[in-house]
Design a protein around this motif. Structure first.
Motif, short mmCIF file in Angstrom:
data_model
loop_
_atom_site.label_atom_id
_atom_site.label_comp_id
_atom_site.label_asym_id
_atom_site.label_seq_id
_atom_site.Cartn_x
_atom_site.Cartn_y
_atom_site.Cartn_z
N ARG A 1 23.70 18.62 -2.26
CA ARG A 1 24.20 19.77 -1.50
C ARG A 1 25.71 19.69 -1.36
NH1 ARG A 1 25.11 20.74 4.06
NH2 ARG A 1 24.86 22.94 4.64
N GLN B 1 20.00 26.96 -6.92
CA GLN B 1 21.43 26.72 -6.63
C GLN B 1 21.88 25.31 -6.98
OE1 GLN B 1 19.23 28.09 -4.34
NE2 GLN B 1 20.38 29.17 -2.71
N TYR B 2 21.03 24.30 -6.70
CA TYR B 2 21.45 22.91 -6.89
C TYR B 2 21.20 22.39 -8.30
CZ TYR B 2 21.44 22.76 -1.73
OH TYR B 2 21.66 23.00 -0.40
N LYS C 1 15.76 25.18 -3.79
CA LYS C 1 17.18 25.14 -4.15
C LYS C 1 17.44 24.17 -5.31
CE LYS C 1 19.17 26.63 0.23
NZ LYS C 1 20.05 26.31 1.35
N TYR D 1 27.31 20.89 -4.48
CA TYR D 1 27.20 22.35 -4.56
C TYR D 1 28.25 23.00 -3.64
CZ TYR D 1 25.32 26.98 -3.48
OH TYR D 1 25.19 28.33 -3.26
N LEU D 2 28.34 22.50 -2.43
CA LEU D 2 29.29 23.08 -1.48
C LEU D 2 30.73 22.87 -1.92
CD1 LEU D 2 27.65 22.08 1.95
CD2 LEU D 2 27.63 24.32 0.83
N SER D 3 31.00 21.68 -2.53
CA SER D 3 32.36 21.41 -3.05
C SER D 3 32.72 22.39 -4.16
CB SER D 3 32.42 19.96 -3.56
OG SER D 3 33.69 19.70 -4.10
N ASP D 4 31.74 22.65 -5.04
CA ASP D 4 31.97 23.61 -6.12
C ASP D 4 32.20 25.01 -5.55
OD1 ASP D 4 31.77 24.38 -9.09
OD2 ASP D 4 30.24 25.66 -8.16
N GLN D 5 31.39 25.36 -4.56
CA GLN D 5 31.55 26.67 -3.93
C GLN D 5 32.91 26.80 -3.26
OE1 GLN D 5 29.19 29.37 -3.94
NE2 GLN D 5 28.49 28.03 -5.59
N GLU D 6 33.38 25.70 -2.66
CA GLU D 6 34.68 25.73 -2.00
C GLU D 6 35.81 25.87 -3.02
OE1 GLU D 6 37.33 26.06 0.89
OE2 GLU D 6 35.16 26.00 1.17
N LYS E 1 35.57 27.31 -5.92
CA LYS E 1 35.55 28.70 -6.39
C LYS E 1 36.18 29.64 -5.37
CE LYS E 1 31.46 28.26 -9.37
NZ LYS E 1 30.04 28.62 -9.56
N LYS E 2 35.86 29.38 -4.12
CA LYS E 2 36.46 30.22 -3.08
C LYS E 2 37.97 30.03 -3.02
CE LYS E 2 32.44 30.29 0.00
NZ LYS E 2 31.88 29.84 1.31
#
Length: 699
Positions: free
Chosen positions: A643, A592-593, A588, A646-651, A653-654
């Motif tokens: 991570r 992804q990361y 990752k 990454y999750l903050s960015d994904q959130e 975007k969502k």
């Protein structure tokens, strides 16, 4: 609430069944098999029981114990042990405390000895763990099946093994009887209500061959006769095949597999596979790579050749059947059905032999592998206060004659045959002895030569009866003993008490059975002498069961080994988790990361991953649970930061996507409302014109 469960303790495999979901369920093990190998293996760090024990048996053959139920409760000096020991690959020694059999293995880097009862308890504990993981239920009560030929000592050992495993053995039941109970319960619709159906139940498993003749009708079963051949089963067929190929390979390849236990075991395993193939085919190949001394071996066998090698076994098939029929007082023609169970009955020549003996077709309505376990689960459920089951009464067949002995005092006899061979059990008898004080009484097998193998101890159980005090002026007192052959086949004294003669008043009845009355109409009484209970006596039992101190010691040792196994399993899990995290994080970090870590962070984390990986496959290969956790957390302390980004960015975007979707939905809704208003405006009716007022002329 405890869930009733039953275990068919097989010599090769065992089956677990639970009473639940308004029926009986077979419990699958950790690899989803409906039967679990009956063996215990020992390693440098932990035990291997069941499936894990089978997987490592070839490589760890000198520390793996199978054939557990063949040595459970058996004395080292018994004649049967001379036959049994050839099936074991571990050294067997004499237990100097109990006279039983111990297995000598290497465990945790040390040479250790475990008794047959301990080994069986280890296995039953594993069975309990399998059942718990599958059912998530509280497991306390167990019904365990044993061969019909088990003596009191062997039955007590089976019960002790259950107790060491933390279970309450509500019943120890004969294997074929369990299957017969299952037949009576689950085939009730096909059974008569008046004249019982005569059924022969035949069980040929891995190590023994048992026959029971039963009278079955709706709600009721009685075993009329039982016979067996203790040394006739699937393993004997395997042995015959293995011995044939051992001779062939010695001649053909110049290797003697008897010199190498691991090689001989591999031949036995291959022989078992070959036997199964020949059940459906007339010929089968036989080959093993690098069997011994780097020699590959190959051959083949036909079904006719197999039948020739096992002819001595097939020639004995009729013996238990004829003996059981004789005990039941029946002929072959009077048998209505022949129910066959057990894995070995899949051998075509054996099925044909049974068919020829009875002169009629065999019936396979019961599951050959699971019938006994299902019957056990039902029997266990009948003892449960929380589970409702249909009423079913059954009586078993007592295979051994037992007499009770005491010191002769005022009696003419010093013993009495209380439970003869052929009687039914459970059964209760009450005897009266005149005693001067405390005394001992013993239960013994009294027909050893006819009914039991050479070397069997005659003593079954001994009791000390205390508290016997004759009445004043009397030299002795009548003592009543309630003797019982209980549902598990144990011989017990259920109660003991003294009685004395007293004068009591008894109501007089006239000839019509009504109360007699005097002239004043009052009831009339007469004085009579009767035996009246005086005192309950203390019963101290000295049975073949383990003394409480030894059993408690075994329980503590078993719990300690369970914790050791759990620690090893947890450590392995943490090691695997660390290994997975290294590969997952590395992958990752490059994908992804990648955009969420600085070059400096990537270099630092990559170096740490490489360092941890090197440690894991070097000095950390056999480390502790705590060190694996520490290494994991060290990596996670950096990896979780990246991570998190990454999750903050994904959130985000969502969230942006959700906002766009919500805006689009709001715009669509507004457009729909506007369209609806426009449609409503266009369809509004024009108000009707007022009618003209009529002029009314007045006179």
């Amino acid at each position: 609430m405890s869930t009733p469960f039953g275990v068919d303790l097989g010599n090769y495999n065992s089956v677990i069944a639970c009473a639940r979901n308004r029926g009986i369920d077979i419990i699958v093990n950790e690899v989803s098999n409906r039967a679990t190998p009956s063996l215990v293996g020992f390693g440098p760090k932990s035990r291997f029981i069941g499936e894990s024990g089978k997987n490592q048996q070839t490589s760890n053959i000198k520390n793996t114990v199978d054939n557990l139920k063949r040595i459970l409760g058996l004395n080292y000096d018994d004649a049967d042990f001379e036959i049994e020991k050839k099936y074991f690959t571990v050294p067997l020694t004499k237990d100097e405390t109990t006279g039983g059999i111990n297995a000598k293995v290497r465990y945790l880097g040390e040479q250790k000895e475990f008794s047959a009862t301990q080994l069986t308890a280890m296995y039953i504990n594993k069975i309990k763990d399998i059942a718990f993981k599958e059912t998530k239920a509280n497991l306390v009560d167990i019904c365990l099946s044993v061969p019909a030929w088990y003596t009191e000592k062997q039955r007590r050992a089976a019960a002790d093994a259950c107790k060491i495993a933390g279970l309450n053995p509500v019943r120890i039941v004969n294997e074929v009887t369990s299957a017969a109970v299952g037949y009576g319960v689950f085939k009730a619709g096909d059974l008569p209500e008046d004249e019982p159906k005569k059924v022969a139940f035949i069980d040929i498993g891995n190590s023994s061959y048992q026959v029971s003749i039963a009278a079955v009708k709706k709600g009721e079963l009685k075993i009329l006769g039982t016979a067996y051949d203790k040394h006739f089963g699937g393993r004997d067929f395997d042995l015959a095949i293995a011995e044939h190929f051992a001779r062939e390979f010695k001649s053909k390849y110049k290797i003697d597999v008897h010199e190498n236990p691991k090689a001989y075991y591999r031949v036995l395993v291959a022989a078992e596979r070959l036997k199964k193939v020949l059940s459906a085919n007339t010929q089968a190949p036989f080959s093993i790579e690098s069997l011994m001394n780097d020699v590959d071996v190959s051959s083949s066998l036909t079904r006719e050749e197999l039948e020739d090698y096992v002819k001595p076994l097939l020639d004995r098939v009729h013996v238990p059947i004829e003996k059981a029929l004789k005990d039941a007082g029946l002929t072959v023609e009077e048998i209505d059905s022949i129910e066959v169970i057990g894995g070995c009955t899949r051998v075509p020549s054996l099925k044909q032999k049974l068919t020829d003996i009875f002169g009629k077709s065999l019936s396979f309505t019961l599951n050959q592998d699971e019938a006994i376990a299902r019957g056990n689960a039902f029997i266990c459920a009948t003892h449960s206060p929380t589970v409702r089951v249909r009423p079913f009464k059954f009586e078993d067949y007592n295979p051994h004659t037992v007499s009770y002995f005491w010191d002769q005092e005022d009696e003419d006899e010093d013993h009495l045959e209380v439970f003869p061979r052929g009687g039914s059990f459970p059964s209760t008898k009450i005897i009266t002895l005149f005693r001067k004080g405390d005394f001992e009484i013993e239960a013994k097998y009294t027909k050893l030569d006819e009914e039991l193998p050479q070397g069997t101890e005659p003593l079954v159980t001994k009791w000390q009866i205390k508290g016997v005090i004759p009445s004043e002026g009397e030299s002795s007192i009548a003592t009543k003993l309630k003797l019982r052959n209980d549902p598990s086949g144990f011989y017990t004294i259920e109660s003991a008490y003294t009685v004395e003669e007293k004068i009591v008043k008894e109501l007089i009845e006239n000839e019509e059975g009504k109360e007699g009355e005097d002239e004043d109409g009052e009831p009339q009484y007469k004085e009579v002498k009767k035996l009246v209970k005086k005192n309950d006596l203390e019963i101290i039992t000295l049975s073949s069961a383990l003394p409480e101190s030894i059993r408690q010691d075994y329980i503590e040792k078993e719990n300690s080994m369970v914790m050791e196994d759990k620690l090893v399993a947890d450590t392995e899990d943490r090691k695997n988790a660390l290994e997975e995290y290294i590969y997952e994080l590395r992958g990752k970090l490059e994908e992804q990361y990648s955009a969420f870590a600085s070059e400096q962070e990537k270099e630092k984390l990559s170096a740490l991953l490489l360092k941890t990986e090197d440690w894991l496959y070097d000095e950390g290969y056999d480390s502790t649970k705590a060190k694996y956790i520490a290494k994991y957390e060290e990596l996670a302390s950096i990896g979780n930061i990246i991570r998190g980004r990454y999750l903050s960015d994904q959130e985000e975007k969502k969230q942006a996507i959700r906002q766009k979707q919500e805006a689009a939905q709001a715009a669509a809704m507004a457009e729909k409302l506007a369209a609806a208003r426009q449609a409503a405006s266009n369809s509004t009716p024009t108000p009707a014109e007022k009618p003209e007022e009529n002029d009314i002329e007045m006179d």
